[in-house]
Design an enzyme around this catalytic site. Structure first.
Site, PDB file in Angstrom:
ATOM      1  N   GLY A  37       0.963  -1.391  -0.099  1.00  0.00           N
ATOM      2  CA  GLY A  37       0.132   0.340   0.146  1.00  0.00           C
ATOM      3  C   GLY A  37       1.127   1.069  -0.005  1.00  0.00           C
ATOM      4  O   GLY A  37       1.806   1.269   0.676  1.00  0.00           O
ATOM      5  N   PHE A  74      -9.311  -5.725   3.219  1.00  0.00           N
ATOM      6  CA  PHE A  74      -8.870  -5.822   1.935  1.00  0.00           C
ATOM      7  C   PHE A  74      -7.070  -6.303   1.739  1.00  0.00           C
ATOM      8  O   PHE A  74      -7.319  -6.844   1.218  1.00  0.00           O
ATOM      9  CB  PHE A  74      -8.782  -4.315   0.835  1.00  0.00           C
ATOM     10  CG  PHE A  74      -9.499  -3.476   0.954  1.00  0.00           C
ATOM     11  CD1 PHE A  74     -10.348  -3.834   0.228  1.00  0.00           C
ATOM     12  CD2 PHE A  74     -10.472  -2.803   1.588  1.00  0.00           C
ATOM     13  CE1 PHE A  74     -11.921  -3.477  -0.478  1.00  0.00           C
ATOM     14  CE2 PHE A  74     -11.673  -1.993   1.533  1.00  0.00           C
ATOM     15  CZ  PHE A  74     -12.540  -2.210   0.620  1.00  0.00           C
ATOM     16  N   ALA A  75      -6.477  -6.480   3.068  1.00  0.00           N
ATOM     17  CA  ALA A  75      -5.467  -7.181   3.279  1.00  0.00           C
ATOM     18  C   ALA A  75      -5.157  -8.130   2.822  1.00  0.00           C
ATOM     19  O   ALA A  75      -5.337  -8.999   3.484  1.00  0.00           O
ATOM     20  CB  ALA A  75      -4.784  -6.293   4.611  1.00  0.00           C
ATOM     21  N   THR A 118     -12.506 -12.885  -4.868  1.00  0.00           N
ATOM     22  CA  THR A 118     -12.134 -12.407  -6.361  1.00  0.00           C
ATOM     23  C   THR A 118     -12.702 -14.432  -6.752  1.00  0.00           C
ATOM     24  O   THR A 118     -12.808 -15.093  -6.997  1.00  0.00           O
ATOM     25  CB  THR A 118     -10.485 -13.116  -6.354  1.00  0.00           C
ATOM     26  OG1 THR A 118     -10.479 -13.277  -7.453  1.00  0.00           O
ATOM     27  CG2 THR A 118      -9.768 -14.192  -5.230  1.00  0.00           C
ATOM     28  N   TYR A 142      -3.149 -18.326  -5.318  1.00  0.00           N
ATOM     29  CA  TYR A 142      -3.775 -16.869  -4.922  1.00  0.00           C
ATOM     30  C   TYR A 142      -6.277 -17.712  -5.316  1.00  0.00           C
ATOM     31  O   TYR A 142      -6.180 -16.411  -3.363  1.00  0.00           O
ATOM     32  CB  TYR A 142      -3.677 -15.773  -5.955  1.00  0.00           C
ATOM     33  CG  TYR A 142      -4.740 -14.915  -5.751  1.00  0.00           C
ATOM     34  CD1 TYR A 142      -4.732 -13.691  -4.702  1.00  0.00           C
ATOM     35  CD2 TYR A 142      -5.555 -13.962  -6.809  1.00  0.00           C
ATOM     36  CE1 TYR A 142      -5.553 -12.952  -4.442  1.00  0.00           C
ATOM     37  CE2 TYR A 142      -6.594 -13.241  -6.209  1.00  0.00           C
ATOM     38  CZ  TYR A 142      -6.379 -12.464  -5.144  1.00  0.00           C
ATOM     39  OH  TYR A 142      -7.234 -10.844  -4.678  1.00  0.00           O
ATOM     40  N   HIS A 190      -0.665  -5.412 -14.424  1.00  0.00           N
ATOM     41  CA  HIS A 190      -2.372  -5.313 -14.746  1.00  0.00           C
ATOM     42  C   HIS A 190      -2.435  -4.861 -16.496  1.00  0.00           C
ATOM     43  O   HIS A 190      -1.505  -3.988 -16.536  1.00  0.00           O
ATOM     44  CB  HIS A 190      -3.953  -4.598 -14.012  1.00  0.00           C
ATOM     45  CG  HIS A 190      -3.390  -5.383 -12.202  1.00  0.00           C
ATOM     46  ND1 HIS A 190      -3.051  -5.392 -11.637  1.00  0.00           N
ATOM     47  CD2 HIS A 190      -4.257  -6.831 -12.822  1.00  0.00           C
ATOM     48  CE1 HIS A 190      -3.875  -6.004 -10.408  1.00  0.00           C
ATOM     49  NE2 HIS A 190      -4.308  -7.343 -11.301  1.00  0.00           N
ATOM     50  N   ASP A 286      -4.808 -18.455 -18.141  1.00  0.00           N
ATOM     51  CA  ASP A 286      -5.264 -17.273 -18.408  1.00  0.00           C
ATOM     52  C   ASP A 286      -7.006 -18.211 -18.902  1.00  0.00           C
ATOM     53  O   ASP A 286      -6.461 -18.274 -19.904  1.00  0.00           O
ATOM     54  CB  ASP A 286      -5.563 -16.509 -19.380  1.00  0.00           C
ATOM     55  CG  ASP A 286      -4.572 -15.082 -18.475  1.00  0.00           C
ATOM     56  OD1 ASP A 286      -5.263 -14.624 -17.230  1.00  0.00           O
ATOM     57  OD2 ASP A 286      -4.028 -13.988 -19.648  1.00  0.00           O
TER      58      ASP A 286
END
Ligand code: UDP
Length: 329
Positions: A37, A74-75, A118, A142, A190, A286
Site C-alpha cells: 500500500g 482488503f489487506a 476474487t 491466490y 495489469h 488465463d
C-alpha cells in the site's frame, strides 16, 4: 458513533473505499502494513495504523480506541503469478493471517466483516456469465487462499455469529475521477495501467498475451468494473449487514466483457496516442472469457454501476497516470 476498520486501506481498492465511506459520513480507521500500500493514498485526517492484521495487540488497540463496529478487510497479497512461485506465502498472508485476525475480532466483539474475494476462485469457468453457485476450482494459490476464507466464514457464523459478505471481484480498473488516487502496483501486471504506461512512453509497447483464444478477435475477454463502483459495493454490503441480510457471496462485475484489443483500441482513441502493440504468446492460467453474473448483487445489495463503461474507466485511469507518472512517489 462506531468506526469502520478498513484493512489494506492504503491499497488500490481500499483507498477508494475509504474515500467513499468518508463522503457518506462514516468514521473510518485504516490498518495497513504498507508492504504493497501507499501511505499517501490515505488522507491525513483519517486515523492510520501502520502494522499487520496478525498483530493481536495492535488490532485490540485499534478496535478499542475507535469503537470499531465492522471491518472491511482488503489487506492481502494479490499477485497470481507470485502465488504460483510462493504458494506458502499466500496461504500464510491471506489465509492464516485472516483466520487469526477474524478470530481476534470475534473475541473483541466485532462480528461484521466484508471480505475481498476474487473471481479467481472459479478457475476455468464452465458457464459464462458465471453465477455465484458455480463450481469453485481455483487454478492458482491466490484463488485458493481466498476461497478457504470464504469457506471458513460459514463455520464462524454458526459457531460465533459472524455476519459476513465475501465479494468476488472481477477486473478492478479506473481511478478517482479527479485523478488524485489510482492504481499503483509494483511490479505492475495489469492490462489497463500497462497500456497507459506504454502511452506515456514509460514502456516500449503493450504486449497482447494470446491472439488465438476462442473469442471474436482472439484475445481474452474480461469484465472490467470501475474501482468506484467496486468501492460502492463494499459500502452497500456493510449497510445490508446492518439491515440483517443473510451472510453470503456476491460477484462484483458489470455482466459485460471487453477483449484485450478493445481495451487497447479504446485507450488509443481516448489518449490520442498510437500505442505500440506487440502480439505475444498466452500467459499461463488465463481463461478465454471471465464475465460475472451480477443479478444477485443488483437485487440483494442494489448495486447499480455508474462509472464502469470502458470510456470512464480508461479516461479516469489516464488522468491518474498522466498527473502522477511516478505513482505516489
Ligand atoms: N494482458 C495482456 N497484456 C498485459 C497484461 C494483461 O494482454 O501486459 C491480458 C491478460 O492476459 C488478461 C487481460 O489482459 O487476458 C487482463 O489481465 P489483468 O492482468 O489486467 O487481469 P486478470 O484478468 O489477470 O485479473
Amino acid at each position: 458513533m462506531g468506526s469502520i476498520l478498513v484493512t489494506g486501506g492504503a491499497g488500490y481498492i481500499g483507498s477508494h473505499t475509504v474515500r467513499i465511506l468518508r463522503e457518506k459520513g462514516a468514521q473510518v480507521v485504516v490498518l495497513d502494513s504498507l508492504v504493497t500500500g501507499h501511505r499517501k493514498a490515505v488522507p491525513k485526517e483519517v486515523p492510520f495504523y501502520h502494522g499487520d492484521i496478525a498483530d493481536a495487540g495492535l488490532v485490540k488497540t485499534v478496535v478499542e480506541a475507535h469503537w470499531v463496529e465492522a471491518v472491511i478487510h482488503f489487506a492481502a497479497r494479490s499477485l497470481v503469478g507470485e502465488s504460483m512461485t510462493k504458494p506458502d506465502l499466500y496461504f500464510y498472508e491471506n489465509t492464516a493471517k485472516t483466520n487469526l485476525f477474524v478470530s481476534n475480532l470475534l473475541q473483541l466483539g466485532v462480528k461484521k466483516i466484508v471480505f475481498s474475494s476474487t473471481a479467481a476462485v472459479y478457475g476455468l469457468p464452465e458457464i459464462v456469465p458465471i453465477p455465484e453457485e458455480s463450481l469453485t476450482n481455483p487454478i492458482n494459490p491466490y484463488g485458493l487462499s481466498k476461497l478457504m476464507i470464504e469457506a471458513s466464514f460459514q463455520w464462524l457464523e454458526k459457531a460465533y455469529g459472524l455476519k459476513w459478505v465475501a465479494l468476488r471481484y472481477f477486473n478492478a480498473a479506473g481511478a478517482a475521477l479527479d485523478g488524485s488516487i489510482g492504481e499503483e502496483h509494483l511490479p505492475e501486471t495489469h492490462l489497463i495501467p500497462l497500456v497507459l504506461k506504454a502511452a506515456l512512453g514509460q514502456r516500449d509497447a503493450i504486449q497482447v498475451f494470446g491472439t488465438d483464444y476462442n473469442t471474436m478477435d482472439g484475445t481474452c475477454i474480461r469484465d472490467y468494473i470501475h474501482v468506484l463502483d467496486l468501492a460502492e459495493a463494499h459500502v452497500l454490503a456493510l449497510e445490508a449487514l446492518d439491515q440483517k441480510i443473510d451472510s453470503g457471496i456476491f460477484n462484483v462485475g458489470t455482466g459485460q466483457g471487453f477483449s484485450v484489443l478493445q481495451v487497447i483500441n479504446t485507450a488509443k482513441k481516448l489518449t490520442g496516442i498510437d500505442i505500440p502493440v506487440i502480439e505475444a504468446g498466452r500467459r499461463s492460467g488465463d481463461p478465454d472469457v471471465l464475465i460475472a453474473k451480477v443479478n444477485k448483487i443488483e437485487k440483494t445489495l442494489g448495486l447499480r454501476t455508474r462509472y464502469s463503461d470502458l470510456e470512464t474507466i480508461i479516461s479516469s485511469a489516464w488522468k491518474w497516470h498522466k498527473n502522477n507518472p511516478n505513482g505516489y512517489d
